[in-house]
Design a protein around this motif. Sequence first.
Motif, short mmCIF file in Angstrom:
data_model
loop_
_atom_site.label_atom_id
_atom_site.label_comp_id
_atom_site.label_asym_id
_atom_site.label_seq_id
_atom_site.Cartn_x
_atom_site.Cartn_y
_atom_site.Cartn_z
N ALA A 97 -5.23 5.62 1.37
CA ALA A 97 -4.49 4.36 1.28
C ALA A 97 -4.96 3.60 0.06
CB ALA A 97 -4.72 3.53 2.54
N THR A 98 -4.02 3.24 -0.82
CA THR A 98 -4.35 2.50 -2.03
C THR A 98 -3.27 1.45 -2.30
OG1 THR A 98 -3.21 4.13 -3.41
CG2 THR A 98 -5.58 4.41 -3.14
N ILE B 63 -7.28 -0.77 3.57
CA ILE B 63 -7.85 0.21 2.64
C ILE B 63 -9.28 0.53 3.02
CG2 ILE B 63 -8.61 0.58 0.26
CD1 ILE B 63 -6.10 -1.03 -0.60
N ASN C 36 -8.60 4.14 4.73
CA ASN C 36 -8.69 5.11 3.65
C ASN C 36 -9.80 6.11 3.98
OD1 ASN C 36 -8.02 6.18 1.05
ND2 ASN C 36 -9.90 5.28 0.27
N LEU D 299 0.84 -1.20 0.00
CA LEU D 299 0.00 0.00 0.00
C LEU D 299 0.87 1.24 0.00
CD1 LEU D 299 -2.63 -0.87 2.77
CD2 LEU D 299 -2.68 -1.44 0.33
#
Length: 128
Positions: free
Chosen positions: A119-120, A104, A108, A48
Amino acid sequence: MVMIISTMEPQVSNGPTSNTSNGPSSNNRNCPSPMQTGATTDDSKTNLIVNYLPQNMTQEEFRSLFGSIGEIESCKLVRDKITGQSLGYGFVNYIDPKDAEKAINTLNGLRLQTKTIKATVYLCFCLL
C-alpha cells in the motif's frame, strides 16, 4: 497528454519474476489534474494504491480491511471487465490523510493468503 505516476516507495519484487504484472505500471486512463479537481496537498495524501491483493478477494473484503483503519471516501478493487476476476490491485481514498498514513503503516506488508500486499500513496497528475 503525459501521465506521471508517483509513489512514496520504489518498486520492489514480490515473488518470482514473470512476464505478468500485478497492478498497473502506468496509468493510461484519463485522470483529472489537481487544478481540475481542486485537490489540495492533503487530498493527494489520502489516495492509496494497493498492489498484490489475492485474486479471490471481494470488494467487500477490500473495503472492510481498509475501512478498519478509518473512514473511507471511496475504494475500488479493480477487476477484468470480461471475466470479473480481480486483477490484484485496487485504490482506496480516505477522508483523513492521517488514516491513509496509518493504513500504509499498518497494512503495507500484510500477508494475505500467498500475497504480501503493498500500500502506497497514489498521485496522478495529468499534464496537458
